[in-house]
Motif scaffolding. Structure first.
Motif, PDB file in Angstrom:
ATOM      1  N   UNK A   6       0.825  -1.238   0.116  1.00 38.39           N
ATOM      2  CA  UNK A   6      -0.003  -0.125   0.096  1.00 38.39           C
ATOM      3  C   UNK A   6       0.892   1.146  -0.289  1.00 38.39           C
ATOM      4  N   UNK A   7       2.168   1.259   0.695  1.00 41.74           N
ATOM      5  CA  UNK A   7       2.920   2.494   0.788  1.00 41.74           C
ATOM      6  C   UNK A   7       3.447   2.529  -0.589  1.00 41.74           C
ATOM      7  N   UNK A   8       3.733   1.551  -1.281  1.00 46.54           N
ATOM      8  CA  UNK A   8       4.582   1.429  -2.623  1.00 46.54           C
ATOM      9  C   UNK A   8       3.496   2.071  -3.673  1.00 46.54           C
ATOM     10  N   UNK A   9       2.257   1.751  -3.591  1.00 43.50           N
ATOM     11  CA  UNK A   9       1.358   2.150  -4.823  1.00 43.50           C
ATOM     12  C   UNK A   9       1.301   3.606  -5.080  1.00 43.50           C
ATOM     13  N   UNK A  10       1.385   4.588  -4.322  1.00 41.40           N
ATOM     14  CA  UNK A  10       1.308   6.040  -4.769  1.00 41.40           C
ATOM     15  C   UNK A  10       2.599   6.247  -5.317  1.00 41.40           C
ATOM     16  N   UNK A  11       3.578   5.758  -5.036  1.00 42.18           N
ATOM     17  CA  UNK A  11       4.974   6.055  -5.322  1.00 42.18           C
ATOM     18  C   UNK A  11       5.034   5.336  -6.581  1.00 42.18           C
ATOM     19  N   UNK A  12       4.762   4.234  -7.062  1.00 40.31           N
ATOM     20  CA  UNK A  12       4.633   3.485  -8.310  1.00 40.31           C
ATOM     21  C   UNK A  12       4.009   4.254  -9.255  1.00 40.31           C
ATOM     22  N   UNK A  13       2.804   4.954  -8.867  1.00 40.41           N
ATOM     23  CA  UNK A  13       1.777   5.475  -9.763  1.00 40.41           C
ATOM     24  C   UNK A  13       2.449   6.857 -10.119  1.00 40.41           C
ATOM     25  N   UNK A  14       3.113   7.534  -9.074  1.00 37.31           N
ATOM     26  CA  UNK A  14       3.610   8.770  -9.675  1.00 37.31           C
ATOM     27  C   UNK A  14       4.937   8.679 -10.748  1.00 37.31           C
ATOM     28  N   UNK A  15       5.609   7.430 -10.437  1.00 42.05           N
ATOM     29  CA  UNK A  15       6.517   7.049 -11.347  1.00 42.05           C
ATOM     30  C   UNK A  15       6.221   6.741 -12.915  1.00 42.05           C
ATOM     31  N   UNK A  16       4.932   5.966 -12.819  1.00 42.63           N
ATOM     32  CA  UNK A  16       4.443   5.216 -13.953  1.00 42.63           C
ATOM     33  C   UNK A  16       3.802   6.331 -14.669  1.00 42.63           C
ATOM     34  N   UNK A  17       2.799   7.378 -13.941  1.00 45.77           N
ATOM     35  CA  UNK A  17       1.992   8.289 -14.772  1.00 45.77           C
ATOM     36  C   UNK A  17       2.714   9.677 -14.736  1.00 45.77           C
ATOM     37  N   UNK A  18       3.318   9.901 -13.781  1.00 49.16           N
ATOM     38  CA  UNK A  18       4.086  11.371 -13.768  1.00 49.16           C
ATOM     39  C   UNK A  18       5.279  11.428 -14.353  1.00 49.16           C
ATOM     40  N   UNK A  19       6.211  10.774 -14.023  1.00 48.04           N
ATOM     41  CA  UNK A  19       7.577  10.600 -14.436  1.00 48.04           C
ATOM     42  C   UNK A  19       7.725   9.830 -15.732  1.00 48.04           C
ATOM     43  N   UNK A  20       6.572   8.907 -16.102  1.00 51.57           N
ATOM     44  CA  UNK A  20       6.859   8.130 -17.291  1.00 51.57           C
ATOM     45  C   UNK A  20       7.921   7.183 -17.227  1.00 51.57           C
ATOM     46  N   UNK A  21       8.167   6.895 -16.001  1.00 52.87           N
ATOM     47  CA  UNK A  21       9.380   5.928 -15.652  1.00 52.87           C
ATOM     48  C   UNK A  21       8.598   4.334 -15.360  1.00 52.87           C
ATOM     49  N   UNK A  22       7.956   3.785 -16.556  1.00 57.78           N
ATOM     50  CA  UNK A  22       7.006   2.806 -16.503  1.00 57.78           C
ATOM     51  C   UNK A  22       7.853   1.425 -15.784  1.00 57.78           C
ATOM     52  N   UNK A  23       8.942   1.258 -16.474  1.00 54.93           N
ATOM     53  CA  UNK A  23       9.846   0.112 -16.078  1.00 54.93           C
ATOM     54  C   UNK A  23      10.390   0.117 -14.603  1.00 54.93           C
ATOM     55  N   UNK A  24      10.694   1.436 -14.232  1.00 55.76           N
ATOM     56  CA  UNK A  24      11.087   1.629 -12.895  1.00 55.76           C
ATOM     57  C   UNK A  24       9.923   1.254 -11.882  1.00 55.76           C
ATOM     58  N   UNK A  25       8.661   1.817 -12.209  1.00 54.25           N
ATOM     59  CA  UNK A  25       7.783   1.592 -11.444  1.00 54.25           C
ATOM     60  C   UNK A  25       7.245   0.352 -11.408  1.00 54.25           C
ATOM     61  N   UNK A  26       7.467  -0.485 -12.345  1.00 54.35           N
ATOM     62  CA  UNK A  26       7.225  -1.877 -12.350  1.00 54.35           C
ATOM     63  C   UNK A  26       7.830  -2.526 -11.445  1.00 54.35           C
ATOM     64  N   UNK A  27       9.049  -2.524 -11.509  1.00 56.88           N
ATOM     65  CA  UNK A  27      10.301  -3.131 -10.604  1.00 56.88           C
ATOM     66  C   UNK A  27      10.022  -2.765  -9.296  1.00 56.88           C
ATOM     67  N   UNK A  28       9.371  -1.503  -8.779  1.00 55.20           N
ATOM     68  CA  UNK A  28       9.329  -1.080  -7.663  1.00 55.20           C
ATOM     69  C   UNK A  28       8.055  -2.090  -6.928  1.00 55.20           C
ATOM     70  N   UNK A  29       7.082  -2.132  -7.776  1.00 56.87           N
ATOM     71  CA  UNK A  29       5.681  -2.532  -7.208  1.00 56.87           C
ATOM     72  C   UNK A  29       5.495  -3.748  -7.335  1.00 56.87           C
ATOM     73  N   UNK A  30       5.514  -4.361  -8.719  1.00 53.45           N
ATOM     74  CA  UNK A  30       5.181  -5.583  -8.954  1.00 53.45           C
ATOM     75  C   UNK A  30       5.658  -6.684  -8.077  1.00 53.45           C
ATOM     76  N   UNK A  31       7.073  -6.761  -7.763  1.00 53.67           N
ATOM     77  CA  UNK A  31       7.513  -8.026  -6.773  1.00 53.67           C
ATOM     78  C   UNK A  31       6.889  -8.200  -5.451  1.00 53.67           C
ATOM     79  N   UNK A  32       6.899  -6.916  -4.714  1.00 57.24           N
ATOM     80  CA  UNK A  32       6.341  -7.126  -3.497  1.00 57.24           C
ATOM     81  C   UNK A  32       4.782  -7.454  -3.516  1.00 57.24           C
TER      82      UNK A  32
END
Length: 353
Positions: free
Chosen positions: A232-258
């Protein structure tokens, strides 16, 4: 792929892996049938996420396996017992069943062709040979027999890296192991990350998911208690990386494994049933492509969804057959390794007394 979860834990890892193997079939079926996916669907990403799922779960479970039994030879034997029997089934099926039926060559020409002889080298697990001569000539992917085999050498490489750090004693100290895992992740994110380089480097990306799975395994007890909070804590950070910074691959690596490990460690009665039924995911993965090619060759005019459904049903059936006939009996040989360890421990206790 990866080490199967212990039978005493009726968790969701089998379900996740069956889902991932099915997602690979779904993703590949657009290419195999020559069907353009809907504009809103990135079908290749579906297959990519499925492989990331395999590597994450494998990193977690295989690391736990090493921590339970840190013997290099036993570790290697266990990993080969997981990968090699299923690969043997796939290669035999490719060369002795699908190839002879769907090649334009005579049997003698097919079996003595250099590409067919090369296909047997898949059994070495170090390089993938996915094509066979003259097969499926009218299909959109003519000549392709077993595309997904290309990820198996990456899986073996990840196992070897884990064994290497284990033999060096790194895994005895959790802090040092974390430094090694985080060091690789930092290297990947800054030097091989498609968000920054613009180029997909799967040979670095998928092992990064394996590394995150291993990292979570090092903190397994803490994660089992606080996994939901972490996700739950990583979800908003991953969302900011994915939608805001357009760092889709970094967001996936941050959220998907946990997220995957959290979901995988959930327990329910339905997962108990799945464990009793067996784990067909590896068989689905390594037999799905030739089955899909076969369905396309026999029924080229079949609508996409009907063709996909038929291929998926046949692949799941083949996966369960491979599990019960070959993979599970091979994995039961692990008990010999456990017995050898207990015998060695007993000798050690006697010597020390």
């Amino acid at each position: 792929m990866g080490a199967p979860p212990s039978n005493e834990h009726h968790n969701a890892f089998n379900a996740l892996r069956i889902g991932a193997a099915s997602a690979v079939i779904f993703s590949h079926h657009f290419h195999i049938t020559g069907t353009r996916p809907p504009a809103w669907l990135h079908s290749d990403m579906v297959g990519g996420v499925a492989v990331m799922t395999f590597f994450t779960i494998s990193g977690y479970l295989v690391t736990l396996s090493w921590l339970r039994d840190p013997r290099a030879l036993a570790f290697v034997a266990k990993r080969l017992l997981r990968l090699w029997p299923g690969m043997l089934v796939a290669v035999l099926a490719d060369v002795l069943i699908f190839g002879p039926v769907f090649t334009t060559l005579s049997l003698r020409e097919f079996w003595t062709h250099a590409a067919t002889l090369e296909h047997w080298r898949n059994l070495l697990l170090v390089e993938a040979y996915v094509n066979l001569p003259g097969v499926f000539p009218a299909n959109p992917l003519a000549g392709l027999m077993n595309g997904p085999l290309w990820t198996i050498p990456m899986e073996l490489m990840s196992y070897a890296a884990l064994a290497a750090v284990g033999v060096l004693g790194v895994l005895r100290w959790r802090a040092l192991a974390c430094v090694v895992a985080l060091g690789y992740l930092a290297f990947f994110l800054t030097m091989r990350n498609a968000d920054l380089t613009g180029t997909m480097r799967h040979w670095f990306e998928y092992p990064a998911y394996f590394a995150v799975g291993a990292l979570i395994a090092l903190f397994r007890d803490v994660f089992l208690v606080h996994g939901r909070t972490v996700v739950l804590a990583l979800m908003p950070l991953a969302a900011m990386l994915f939608f805001g910074a357009k760092l889709e691959h970094s967001a996936g690596l941050l959220l998907l494994p946990p997220l995957l490990i959290y979901l995988g460690t959930r327990k329910a009665e339905v997962f108990s049933w799945l464990h009793r039924a067996g784990d067909p995911s590896y068989g689905i993965y390594v037999l799905g492509c030739p089955i899909q090619q076969m369905v396309q060759a026999i029924f080229p005019q079949l609508p996409f969804l009907a063709s996909l459904a038929l291929a998926l049903v046949l692949a799941v059936a083949a996966g369960y057959a491979s599990w019960h006939a070959v993979e599970a009996p091979a994995l039961r040989l692990k008990h010999l390794l456990v017995g050898a360890r207990r015998a060695a421990d007993a000798v050690g206790r006697v010597s020390a007394s």
